[in-house]
Design an enzyme around this catalytic site. Structure first.
Site, PDB file in Angstrom:
ATOM      1  CB  CYS A 232      -0.922   0.016   1.204  1.00  0.00           C
ATOM      2  SG  CYS A 232      -1.893  -1.492   1.429  1.00  0.00           S
ATOM      3  N   GLY A 236       4.763   6.989  -1.142  1.00  0.00           N
ATOM      4  CA  GLY A 236       6.061   6.353  -1.002  1.00  0.00           C
ATOM      5  C   GLY A 236       6.983   6.783   0.113  1.00  0.00           C
ATOM      6  N   GLY A 237       6.475   7.391   1.173  1.00  0.00           N
ATOM      7  CA  GLY A 237       7.364   7.786   2.264  1.00  0.00           C
ATOM      8  C   GLY A 237       8.144   6.623   2.831  1.00  0.00           C
ATOM      9  CE  LYS A 238       4.760   4.175   7.379  1.00  0.00           C
ATOM     10  NZ  LYS A 238       3.950   5.302   6.856  1.00  0.00           N
ATOM     11  CG  ASP A 256      -1.472   3.028  -3.721  1.00  0.00           C
ATOM     12  OD1 ASP A 256      -1.093   2.925  -2.536  1.00  0.00           O
ATOM     13  OD2 ASP A 256      -2.518   3.606  -4.047  1.00  0.00           O
ATOM     14  CG  ASP A 284      -6.085  -7.178 -13.498  1.00  0.00           C
ATOM     15  OD1 ASP A 284      -5.101  -7.731 -12.950  1.00  0.00           O
ATOM     16  OD2 ASP A 284      -6.100  -6.878 -14.702  1.00  0.00           O
ATOM     17  CG  ASP A 301       1.643   2.419   5.939  1.00  0.00           C
ATOM     18  OD1 ASP A 301       1.127   2.379   7.071  1.00  0.00           O
ATOM     19  OD2 ASP A 301       2.034   3.469   5.405  1.00  0.00           O
ATOM     20  CB  CYS A 354      -0.777   6.316  11.329  1.00  0.00           C
ATOM     21  SG  CYS A 354      -2.022   6.713  10.083  1.00  0.00           S
TER      22      CYS A 354
END
Length: 404
Positions: A232, A236-238, A256, A284, A301, A354
């Site tokens: 997920c 793209g921070g992680k 994503d 798909d 995430d 979070c």
């Protein structure tokens, strides 16, 4: 403090977009700043900080100021007036504030501050939910912490620079920072400022990422050369943090369902010189099925209520509904069931949110381990971070190993 009418008018207009039109605070502020390009950094800072304060304390200020929906323009000025008076400032002698007395405001405030749901400004259903999940003592502490202004934390991009060298470069650009003990890549701003205009940001030396969020990627225990899937990925921070930990070696697949988020990730990856990232849009079920049993590490995430990051997104507590929790928990369980199949035997799956609610965290992992898809996994470690304990955002992470 002297208040300028055009800035107060700007605050009122932003509040109208947030409260009446349902626009998120950051987007509403962006619109206002584009409309008023003549505002300097001080003006923009005043409008943004005032808006966030009023949004954060919306319920309390409404009770104190006797403001009831549907909101009209005069109500937004009344919100502003309550903010001014409770911060011990003097109201301007404007027609919009006629009849408002500090003594009356304070007399209504004093009994309200003794009641948690008013004092911490949360809806009734959320207050009950938090107490049921965390217990009265922790929930009370956590609400207070989540109503404080969040610090600005940077993550040094170790593909290009060390935190210590970044600290020196930012100092040369007039940005003071402190290293954050216990968070090896983190720098905390000494004063809030627009770091996105710095040469250091343009050169890809850092990303803005809360210290708690920076704990997620290391929790996967990646090493260079692995195949890692961020299921997920979003913007793209992680993913970028994982690329740095992998030293640009191996394959990092970012999945994503939103193409615009993956496009943003590509831009950020280019700036960060993260070259081992491959984005794949989930159009798909075949996109996911092709990766079955192939990954050394998988990160989920998961979408969540976001209650751990209310300091940054205070308007979320007014947009959330009790029915959303049930829907998002169903989504979280579906993600665990579907993406766990991507982990190879001996590989690791990390589930993260979070949120601070057990119903989105420990209970989701427990339910997954009892499911047909989860029976081949074992829980290795789980961790809950709280703003009231750790000083940063609230986060949950669980690391599971595929044993069969």
């Amino acid at each position: 403090m002297r208040f300028h009418r055009n800035l107060v008018e700007g605050v009122a207009e932003v509040l109208e977009r947030i409260f009446n039109s349902g626009i998120y605070a950051d987007k509403a502020l962006e619109q206002q700043f584009r409309k008023n390009r003549q505002w300097g950094s001080r003006d923009r800072g005043f409008v943004a900080e005032t808006v966030y304060e009023i949004v954060r304390w919306k319920r309390l200020y409404a009770e104190v100021g006797e403001i009831t929906p549907p909101f009209k323009k005069k109500d937004y000025y009344r919100y502003f007036a309550v903010w001014v008076l409770l911060n011990d400032q003097v109201l301007p002698n404007w027609p919009e504030f006629k009849g408002l007395k500090k003594e009356a405001v304070l007399s209504r405030y004093k009994p309200l501050k003794k009641v948690r749901k008013y004092r911490e400004s949360v809806p009734d259903w959320l207050d009950s939910l938090g107490e049921a999940g965390l217990g009265s003592e922790l929930w009370t502490r956590e609400l207070a912490a989540l109503n404080e202004q969040a610090p600005v934390i940077l993550r040094a991009n170790r593909l290009l620079i060390s935190p210590e060298t970044l600290q020196e470069k930012l100092k040369e650009e007039g940005i003071g920072t402190d290293l954050v003990p216990g968070y090896p890549d983190a720098l905390q701003l000494q004063q809030r400022g627009n770091v996105f205009r710095t040469d250091s940001f343009k050169e890809g030396f850092f990303e803005v990422q809360d210290a708690a969020s920076q704990t997620v990627a290391p929790f996967l225990e990646v090493v260079p050369g692995m195949r890692v899937i961020d299921a997920c990925a979003g913007a793209g921070g992680k993913t970028l943090h994982l690329a740095a930990l992998m030293k640009n070696k191996g394959q990092l697949i970012a999945l994503d369902i939103y193409p615009q988020k993956l496009q943003e990730l590509k831009k950020r990856a280019k700036r960060a010189k993260a070259f081992n990232i491959e984005t794949r849009l989930i159009t798909d079920a075949k996109v996911v099925k092709r990766l079955k049993g192939s990954a050394d590490r998988v990160l989920i995430d998961a979408p969540c209520t976001g209650l751990g990051v209310l300091r940054r997104n205070p308007d979320a507590k007014w947009k959330l509904e009790s029915s959303f929790l049930e829907r998002v928990c169903e989504t979280q369980q579906e993600l665990l069931a579907n993406y766990s199949a991507l982990v190879k035997k001996g590989g690791l799956l990390v589930y993260a949110t979070c949120s601070i609610l057990p119903s989105e965290n420990t209970r989701q992992v427990e339910a997954f381990l009892k499911s047909p898809q989860g029976k081949c996994f074992r829980l290795v470690e789980e961790r809950s971070l709280y703003a009231s304990v750790d000083g940063f955002d609230g986060f949950y992470t669980a690391r599971l190993e595929r044993v069969d």
